[in-house]
Design a protein around this motif. Structure first.
Motif, mmCIF file in Angstrom:
data_model
loop_
_atom_site.group_PDB
_atom_site.id
_atom_site.type_symbol
_atom_site.label_atom_id
_atom_site.label_comp_id
_atom_site.label_asym_id
_atom_site.label_seq_id
_atom_site.Cartn_x
_atom_site.Cartn_y
_atom_site.Cartn_z
ATOM 1 N N ALA A 238 0.701 -1.344 -0.100
ATOM 2 C CA ALA A 238 0.210 0.084 -0.035
ATOM 3 C C ALA A 238 0.816 1.318 -0.065
ATOM 4 C CB ALA A 238 -0.951 0.079 1.070
ATOM 5 N N ASP A 239 2.270 0.959 0.274
ATOM 6 C CA ASP A 239 3.139 2.314 0.092
ATOM 7 C C ASP A 239 3.067 3.188 -1.105
ATOM 8 O OD1 ASP A 239 5.850 3.007 1.661
ATOM 9 O OD2 ASP A 239 5.732 3.714 -0.519
ATOM 10 N N PRO A 240 2.512 4.230 -1.167
ATOM 11 C CA PRO A 240 2.492 5.349 -2.327
ATOM 12 C C PRO A 240 3.507 5.245 -3.356
ATOM 13 C CG PRO A 240 1.727 6.401 -0.322
ATOM 14 C CD PRO A 240 2.346 5.212 0.161
ATOM 15 N N LEU A 241 4.904 5.040 -2.804
ATOM 16 C CA LEU A 241 5.929 5.252 -3.781
ATOM 17 C C LEU A 241 6.043 3.856 -4.480
ATOM 18 C CD1 LEU A 241 8.871 6.713 -1.442
ATOM 19 C CD2 LEU A 241 7.460 7.794 -3.184
ATOM 20 N N VAL A 242 5.659 2.650 -3.836
ATOM 21 C CA VAL A 242 5.638 1.491 -4.605
ATOM 22 C C VAL A 242 4.503 1.576 -5.556
ATOM 23 C CG1 VAL A 242 5.937 -1.206 -4.300
ATOM 24 C CG2 VAL A 242 6.851 0.163 -2.518
ATOM 25 N N LEU A 243 3.345 1.940 -5.037
ATOM 26 C CA LEU A 243 2.179 1.911 -6.046
ATOM 27 C C LEU A 243 2.466 2.755 -7.359
ATOM 28 C CD1 LEU A 243 -0.886 2.012 -3.544
ATOM 29 C CD2 LEU A 243 0.348 0.010 -4.453
ATOM 30 N N THR A 244 3.346 4.032 -7.122
ATOM 31 C CA THR A 244 3.446 4.795 -8.400
ATOM 32 C C THR A 244 4.504 3.996 -9.127
ATOM 33 O OG1 THR A 244 2.962 6.816 -6.724
ATOM 34 C CG2 THR A 244 4.186 6.898 -9.021
ATOM 35 N N TYR A 245 5.420 3.141 -8.301
ATOM 36 C CA TYR A 245 6.262 2.767 -9.392
ATOM 37 C C TYR A 245 5.652 1.615 -10.101
ATOM 38 C CZ TYR A 245 9.809 -0.571 -10.619
ATOM 39 O OH TYR A 245 10.852 -1.548 -11.363
ATOM 40 N N MET A 246 4.869 0.697 -9.507
ATOM 41 C CA MET A 246 4.201 -0.282 -10.269
ATOM 42 C C MET A 246 3.111 0.085 -11.301
ATOM 43 S SD MET A 246 5.344 -3.236 -9.260
ATOM 44 C CE MET A 246 4.084 -4.398 -9.850
ATOM 45 N N ASP A 247 2.542 1.559 -11.073
ATOM 46 C CA ASP A 247 1.769 1.884 -11.961
ATOM 47 C C ASP A 247 2.604 2.275 -13.045
ATOM 48 O OD1 ASP A 247 -1.198 3.024 -12.661
ATOM 49 O OD2 ASP A 247 0.159 4.719 -12.486
ATOM 50 N N TYR A 248 3.752 3.005 -12.853
ATOM 51 C CA TYR A 248 4.629 3.301 -14.028
ATOM 52 C C TYR A 248 4.975 2.181 -14.738
ATOM 53 C CZ TYR A 248 8.865 4.330 -16.393
ATOM 54 O OH TYR A 248 9.678 4.360 -17.496
ATOM 55 N N CYS A 249 5.356 1.055 -14.233
ATOM 56 C CA CYS A 249 5.631 -0.196 -15.005
ATOM 57 C C CYS A 249 4.520 -0.553 -15.964
ATOM 58 C CB CYS A 249 6.000 -1.402 -14.081
ATOM 59 S SG CYS A 249 7.721 -0.898 -13.148
ATOM 60 N N CYS A 250 3.505 -0.545 -15.387
ATOM 61 C CA CYS A 250 2.273 -1.212 -16.252
ATOM 62 C C CYS A 250 2.014 0.038 -17.347
ATOM 63 C CB CYS A 250 0.940 -0.983 -15.577
ATOM 64 S SG CYS A 250 0.864 -2.359 -14.217
ATOM 65 N N ARG A 251 2.056 1.012 -17.037
ATOM 66 C CA ARG A 251 1.801 2.205 -18.132
ATOM 67 C C ARG A 251 3.026 2.024 -19.350
ATOM 68 N NH1 ARG A 251 2.371 7.490 -17.039
ATOM 69 N NH2 ARG A 251 3.287 7.256 -15.135
ATOM 70 N N ASP A 252 4.348 1.928 -18.526
ATOM 71 C CA ASP A 252 5.453 1.987 -19.836
ATOM 72 C C ASP A 252 5.552 0.307 -20.405
ATOM 73 O OD1 ASP A 252 7.885 3.007 -20.643
ATOM 74 O OD2 ASP A 252 8.931 1.602 -19.400
ATOM 75 N N ASP A 253 5.149 -0.642 -19.943
ATOM 76 C CA ASP A 253 5.274 -1.897 -20.670
ATOM 77 C C ASP A 253 3.809 -2.121 -21.444
ATOM 78 O OD1 ASP A 253 7.653 -2.717 -19.857
ATOM 79 O OD2 ASP A 253 6.959 -2.785 -17.727
ATOM 80 N N TYR A 254 2.750 -1.879 -20.807
ATOM 81 C CA TYR A 254 1.329 -2.182 -21.284
ATOM 82 C C TYR A 254 0.713 -1.082 -21.794
ATOM 83 C CZ TYR A 254 3.116 -6.589 -19.152
ATOM 84 O OH TYR A 254 3.987 -7.395 -18.559
ATOM 85 N N GLY A 255 0.920 0.056 -21.672
ATOM 86 C CA GLY A 255 0.077 1.162 -22.098
ATOM 87 C C GLY A 255 -1.115 1.571 -21.099
ATOM 88 N N ALA A 256 -1.190 0.866 -20.099
ATOM 89 C CA ALA A 256 -2.395 1.446 -19.112
ATOM 90 C C ALA A 256 -1.733 1.102 -17.753
ATOM 91 C CB ALA A 256 -3.724 0.725 -19.512
#
Ligand SMILES: Cc1cc2nc3c(=O)[nH]c(=O)nc-3n(C[C@H](O)[C@H](O)[C@H](O)COP(=O)(O)OP(=O)(O)OC[C@H]3O[C@@H](n4cnc5c(N)ncnc54)[C@H](O)[C@@H]3O)c2cc1C
Length: 536
Positions: A238-256
């Motif tokens: 639930a850590d905001p930094l980790v969540l932002t990182y994972m969101d970035y990874c999804c956007r970067d690799d999969y476009g969403a």
């Protein structure tokens, strides 16, 4: 950042508001927006007009089309189409043609040049293929990127991404790597470790790249049934930094973002490659990747080189009829229409286009195409007269990301130069949008798109608009299939490859998401399948 937040950001920009204000300390550097009268800019590289002509083509083909023929016709010259053609040629089939809608082959792996400086229009790297991709390894050896030695593969160092590879702008400075640095005893570090454990645990069910080389079990389907965000919550992350990182990874690799992408896809990214380790807990060596100034364009060029004369660009196939005697494909070719007849056809376009152009598309194809949501992407190449001012911290790297930004950051297109770069620079900025914004993106002027880029990047480069000389931007309106929950486990998707006898399909869409390895493997498999049928 969620899709909603990005949509709101895009909306604000469309209304002329500035979403990311320059920090007060930098505001003195900003010049009035005279760049609009001075900068040379344009949309390039995506022939939406011809693409939409295919969409709107009349049900009945026109009379008087020019007759063409070949034994095997490949429609689409992305990595999958080129890989299919390569397999045909390797199997001894010489009478084939590849038709491509755009003026340049390569699809999402095309490159570009500005003032003689090469830059990407889409895909820009290939991780070193591992043991589950021996065919890709063998091809890379064949084209001279690696040598087989007694100690294993020896890669051409010049093509491996040089250091420094990645940096993140957070809390007013650039830091090395994309994971926010935190104290070793902080709650965020504990959450990094929890994520590492969760990915290692989930990874035990088996992941491979290309995906088809791993098993598909009920455990995979269960993971694929939820979003990445739901999975993270279920793991106590639930850590905001980790969540932002994972969101970035999804956007970067999969476009969403992580609210949209399936947990299977999110875990696959790590588990099929290097895993995930908390900073400081491992050697933290960056994953070696192959990259070039014009991204993966040299890979597309190497693929097509042996049959360059058979790739015909500016040809948009708008209808494919399967008859008893063979297959007829109709293509716009400038002001003309061509009528191709062939014994076999490999459709290497996105699935929604394949379903549209076939007059009798197989049911699984129609079902899978309906299931797929597609991410629009924008890639902007900014030619600068010199390096812009930069914030303190880690130096300019290959990949440069701003924490919390709606963009995916930018790549330094000259990163691989061995000589010291002086004078002009080229930065390639990457953006992805919610599919609901496709139309707005299509209608946007290049000036407004550029303003959006400048607003995003001036936080780190306050004089960017002054340095800017030229901007060439490509919109990939339907760039890639987003691996949404349930897509990869879709029975329809799995049924496509063998669902039609004389028409075969080859595209990364068949894997529910888009990377070089999937496109290459799907194309190779289709080429082999058709070669077997054509010679039997
Ligand atoms: C911005 C961006 C960045 C990316 N970055 C990476 C990366 O760094 N690494 C990576 O591995 N992957 C990356 N990818 C994924 C990339 O899509 C794949 O690597 C790969 O290029 C996909 O190949 P493909 O053949 O499956 O599809 P496509 O590239 O979609 O090829 C399909 C081809 O069919 C053509 N076509 C469509 N309709 C017709 C028609 N009617 N008639 C004739 N031709 C037609 C299209 O013009 C296109 O050339 C990126 C994608 C994008 C959009």
């Amino acid at each position: 950042m969620s899709d909603d937040t990005r949509r709101a950001f895009l909306g604000q920009l469309a209304q002329g508001a500035t979403a990311l204000a320059a920090p007060a300390i930098l505001s003195g550097c900003a010049r009035p927006e005279d760049w609009r009268t001075r900068v040379d800019g344009r949309w390039i590289g995506d022939n939406a007009v011809l693409g939409h002509r295919v969409r709107d083509a009349a049900a009945q083909p026109p009379a008087g089309a020019r007759a063409r023929r070949c034994d095997v016709l490949v429609v689409g010259s992305g990595i999958a189409g080129l890989s299919a053609a390569r397999s045909l040629q390797r199997a001894g089939i010489t009478d084939f043609a590849v038709l491509e809608l755009e003026d340049e082959p390569g699809g999402n792996s095309r490159g570009h040049a500005m003032h003689g400086l090469r830059c990407p229009l889409g895909a820009h790297y290939l991780p070193l293929p591992g043991p589950s991709a021996p065919d890709i390894q063998a091809w890379l050896v064949e084209i001279g990127l690696a040598k087989q030695t007694s100690a294993g593969l020896k890669w051409d160092e010049r093509q491996l991404c040089h250091s420094p590879q990645e940096r993140l702008f957070i809390a007013g400075r650039w830091q090395d790597g994309l994971l926010p640095d935190v104290p070793r005893d902080s709650p965020t570090q504990a959450q990094y470790r929890l994520l590492a454990k969760a990915i290692a645990e989930a990874g035990r069910i088996g992941f491979a790249l290309p995906t088809a080389r791993a098993p598909w079990t009920p455990a995979h389907s269960a993971l694929d049934a939820m979003t990445c965000s739901q999975w993270l919550r279920s793991q106590g992350i639930a850590d905001p930094l980790v969540l932002t990182y994972m969101d970035y990874c999804c956007r970067d690799d999969y476009g969403a973002g992580s609210d949209t992408v399936s947990a299977w896809a999110a875990v696959h990214y790590f588990a099929s490659r290097h895993g995930f380790s908390a900073p400081g807990d491992d050697s933290n060596d960056r994953d070696p990747v192959l990259t070039w100034p014009d991204g993966n364009a040299p890979l597309a060029q190497a693929l097509r080189r042996p049959f360059e004369d058979r790739v015909q660009t500016g040809r948009a196939v708008f209808r494919i009829d399967e008859g008893l005697q063979g297959i007829t494909a109709w293509a716009f070719a400038g002001a003309e229409v061509e009528r191709w007849t062939a014994r076999h056809v490999i459709v290497a376009t996105p699935l929604f286009i394949a379903a549209h152009v076939l007059t009798a598309p197989p049911a699984p194809l129609v079902a899978a195409a309906k299931q797929q949501r597609r991410a629009p992407w924008m890639v902007a190449n900014l030619r600068l007269d010199a390096l812009p001012l930069d914030r303190v911290g880690a130096p300019l790297s290959w990949d440069n990301v701003i924490h919390g930004s709606p963009s995916l950051g930018y790549v330094d297109a000259q990163h691989q130069n061995l000589a010291r770069v002086v004078g002009e620079r080229l930065l390639t900025a990457y953006w992805t949008f919610p599919d609901a914004d496709r139309r707005r993106l299509l209608q946007m002027s290049w000036q407004d798109a550029t303003q959006m880029l400048l607003d995003d990047l001036r936080v780190v480069h306050p004089d960017l608009s002054e340095r800017l000389q030229q901007v060439d931007i490509v919109r990939h309106g339907h760039a890639m299939s987003i691996p949404t929950p349930g897509l990869r486990s879709s029975a329809a998707l799995a049924a496509i490859p063998d669902s039609a006898a004389r028409v075969s399909f080859a595209h990364a869409d068949l894997s529910a998401y888009s990377v070089f390895e999937e496109a290459f493997t799907r194309g190779d498999a289709a080429g082999r399948r058709v070669a077997r049928r054509a010679t039997s």
